[in-house]
Design a protein around this motif. Sequence first.
Motif, PDB file in Angstrom:
ATOM      1  N   ALA A 537       0.865  -1.168   0.000  1.00  0.00           N
ATOM      2  CA  ALA A 537       0.000   0.000   0.000  1.00  0.00           C
ATOM      3  C   ALA A 537       0.905   1.222   0.000  1.00  0.00           C
ATOM      4  CB  ALA A 537      -0.896  -0.002   1.229  1.00  0.00           C
ATOM      5  N   PHE A 538       0.548   2.181  -0.725  1.00  0.00           N
ATOM      6  CA  PHE A 538       1.465   3.280  -0.955  1.00  0.00           C
ATOM      7  C   PHE A 538       0.657   4.566  -1.061  1.00  0.00           C
ATOM      8  CE2 PHE A 538       4.453   5.530  -3.954  1.00  0.00           C
ATOM      9  CZ  PHE A 538       5.424   5.739  -2.995  1.00  0.00           C
ATOM     10  N   SER A 539       1.106   5.590  -0.386  1.00  0.00           N
ATOM     11  CA  SER A 539       0.365   6.848  -0.457  1.00  0.00           C
ATOM     12  C   SER A 539       1.339   8.012  -0.414  1.00  0.00           C
ATOM     13  CB  SER A 539      -0.633   6.964   0.702  1.00  0.00           C
ATOM     14  OG  SER A 539       0.058   7.096   1.933  1.00  0.00           O
ATOM     15  N   LEU A 540       0.830   9.154  -0.739  1.00  0.00           N
ATOM     16  CA  LEU A 540       1.635  10.367  -0.776  1.00  0.00           C
ATOM     17  C   LEU A 540       0.747  11.517  -0.341  1.00  0.00           C
ATOM     18  CD1 LEU A 540       4.242  11.914  -1.845  1.00  0.00           C
ATOM     19  CD2 LEU A 540       2.937  12.216  -3.946  1.00  0.00           C
ATOM     20  N   ARG A 557       4.314   7.087   2.066  1.00  0.00           N
ATOM     21  CA  ARG A 557       4.194   6.050   3.087  1.00  0.00           C
ATOM     22  C   ARG A 557       4.039   4.689   2.425  1.00  0.00           C
ATOM     23  NH1 ARG A 557       1.132  10.264   4.933  1.00  0.00           N
ATOM     24  NH2 ARG A 557       1.925  11.234   6.827  1.00  0.00           N
ATOM     25  N   VAL A 558       4.736   3.736   2.962  1.00  0.00           N
ATOM     26  CA  VAL A 558       4.693   2.376   2.436  1.00  0.00           C
ATOM     27  C   VAL A 558       4.245   1.448   3.551  1.00  0.00           C
ATOM     28  CG1 VAL A 558       5.987   0.520   1.339  1.00  0.00           C
ATOM     29  CG2 VAL A 558       6.606   2.895   0.886  1.00  0.00           C
ATOM     30  N   ALA A 559       3.307   0.611   3.220  1.00  0.00           N
ATOM     31  CA  ALA A 559       2.830  -0.349   4.216  1.00  0.00           C
ATOM     32  C   ALA A 559       2.531  -1.664   3.525  1.00  0.00           C
ATOM     33  CB  ALA A 559       1.571   0.164   4.922  1.00  0.00           C
ATOM     34  N   PHE A 621       7.301   3.914  -5.767  1.00  0.00           N
ATOM     35  CA  PHE A 621       7.817   2.882  -4.871  1.00  0.00           C
ATOM     36  C   PHE A 621       8.694   1.927  -5.667  1.00  0.00           C
ATOM     37  CE2 PHE A 621       7.190  -1.509  -3.420  1.00  0.00           C
ATOM     38  CZ  PHE A 621       7.829  -1.417  -2.202  1.00  0.00           C
TER      39      PHE A 621
END
Lengths: 626, 210
Positions: A537-540, A557-559, A621
């Motif tokens: 999961a990746f967000s900015l 953010r990486v999860a 990512f």
Amino acid sequence: MALTGDELRFHYTVASGYEDPQADPDQSLGGYRSEDFIQEREGDVTTAGTTFVFTDSKQINLKPVSPDSRTPLVNSDDYASASTFVHWYRPGYGDADTEMGIDHATAGTPRDISLQRSLDSSDLSSEQPGQFDQQRESVTFTGAAGNQQIRQSPAVSWGIANAWSIFAWVRPTSTAAGTFRIFRMGPSATQEWSYEITFWRDGTTLHVRIAGSTSTTQIYQTYNSFFALDTWVYIVVTWNGTTLQVYKDGSPVSWDTQPDNDSVTQIDSTRYFSISGLRMNYTDPLEEWEGQIHSVGMWSSTLAAAEVADLVDFGDGEGDPALDHTGKWLVFITGANAVDARKIIYHDNTTGEMGFKVPWGTAPVIGEIFRISGARHLFDDVTAQQCAEGHVDYRGISFYNTTGGSLTDVRFYIIPLDPGTTGLDIACGNAQIGASDMDTISPDTQEPNLVTDSAFSSTRPQSFRRPDDYASGKDAPASGTSFSLANFFHSNIWIRRTTPALSKRKDSAAWLLVMEETGGTKTAVPIVYDVLGYDVAFSLDLDRIPRTFGGSRVTARVADDTLGQAAQDESVTIEIDSGPGTLVSETQPLDTDVNGEAFAIYHSPEDDAEAGNSVTITSTFWGDPT
Amino acid sequence: MTSRLYQVLQGTAVTAASTVTLLPSGVQGDRSALCRLVHPDTSNFPAVVYYRNPDRRFNFSTDVLKHPITAVVRTASSSKLIRFETLDIDTVVTEVWQGGRTLSMPLFMFHQLEEMVENPPDFDPIDQQYIIWEPRNETDDTYKVEVIGCQVGGGNPGKFNMRRWYAAGGPSDPVSPGDRDTPTDTMDVSPSPIIDQNVILTMRIIEKVV
């Protein structure tokens, strides 16, 4: 599609490589191309004495390049998958390019079938009619008065009874009226009309004739509009003793005229044989073919329609999936070590090893001749950081001979299946070293025999070829160069995998390792690496809407997408995709912290006139959670 | 038995993107221009542009107001004025965003100010760097400052009276919409709550930037 460890990956969709036979300039690989590498069936292979028992089979097919890329492909190995396949004649596929060598044969030694006109190596580079066309892998015949013929003399028993199938893969360069023989089998070297199997072209019509005890006792059918000028067509004629059936490009066709339809018997004894021409005559074969012939083969059974259809691959890479080829995949060894042997590509799901096992020698001994330890995904342990920053490492492939005798004249080729996409290359080591030495060389700390381009050819086996050698056609293997491997010895090569900096996640790539034996038999296994595996999961987001003279802190953010846990030490980049301003650390890989975060600072322009303009910031990512 | 087909995969980048429209800050010297604080470490701290300028400002108009220290003493004949001239560096400028009925500032702006308090420039006896304060609505001049503190409400500077109001109006869920439930939840700044108490920022003037 997430890549997991237990899967053996095969190249299929990457269309680059050797689609164009020109890309295989010296045809040393028989014109194999990447997308021909199609099927894989895996399972365990056990042995019982010298008989292999297939609990499940593995099938990897190499298909020959179509004579014309616009025409359907024919799965040559599927010929062999039908257990009754008995003969396959293919120009240039045998021991010498000047002969119609036999590649697939169930028994015996290659038959003495040669072109009427003897060719030497100087002919091979020319385009003269009647000579072997390396690019098309076919022989060109000039038609009437060309005196060009491929023949078998003296007569031999062909091992077919009153149930047989014959195929021919031909291309007419004329549709003129007349008689242009493709194939003839008969009891006499001179013209005979009895006990004959023959088919020919007249205009665009295919004529097929099976004669019995007299020249007028025959099954004779014609098929109108069968041929088209300069177009390859795949003909299959099947006979079950009473019914004649013709297939065009894998599909059955109906006859248009039937001048005779008698009862025909006794066509299965010793026969002469010719491709092109009516008579087995060096000086006047008569009624020669005008155009190209790629290959001719026969089965000692009546192929069903589904089987014929399965032979023809129209480019989608698959035959009829409903057909079960379990236990039928055969690649025969010919030449000096000729035995009827099944070569098995094995894959041990427990150890990850894969390789060849082959009975070898006159008293076949089952042994390995090739093994990749820990194969399947050779380089799947590339870390996220290596993925982002670039990385080079090595893996060894051992050639391990346990066949009981020396292996000679075996060539290996490494073909990148997707060249140009992932920066693959290989390095080869040439030491024939003992098994105990193999494990002492660490591929991570040593570059075994990694040599420069100039030194490469002098220190490696001639049969190993680097991809760039292959692509440019230079440094072709010397004729007659042998790769000899004594029993119970290893030799090894090293594959170097280069992961360019900022490789994207889920990059993967493959090589095809091809083993070519004396006689031209080729077997292949894939070598695959994947860079990454898991989804994330990746967000900015920005911590503030930036103003002119100001800026924002941009956080990626990486999860783990399954557990939702922050992923530390992953690599991301953050960059301005469009709009004004500058970004600190742009394009440089950033490591995520314990919160799975990496940030960059956006500085907006110090010009209030920029207010109202949009800024798009993108984060990518590169690495996956480890 | 089934036949399986595997693919060699071409990597696909996983990306996330955010598009924002730049807000104006006004032209320096104009009354509507927004002040800003610039941390010398631009690699880690973006410039803070005030969401809105303070309602009150002590010891500063168009320049630092350095009020002399004076005292009246009696002498034998009369009273005399004793005057001690002060320096710029002795001046503490205070900015106040008034709360109460007007609400003072968005919470995110307070965090930006507090960031300046919590992250003073590293000490360097040779070439000390300072936060630059730009009172752009008052003057073209800029000043090196030491941020002394940032206070919310009227109590102890170490205690923030953080009753928050929401832009949509009225007290609401005390959980900020910007709080993240998972690591990848975005922190959208637009619905940020607004502080209803005075926010007081104090800075010691070091010198005017020439």
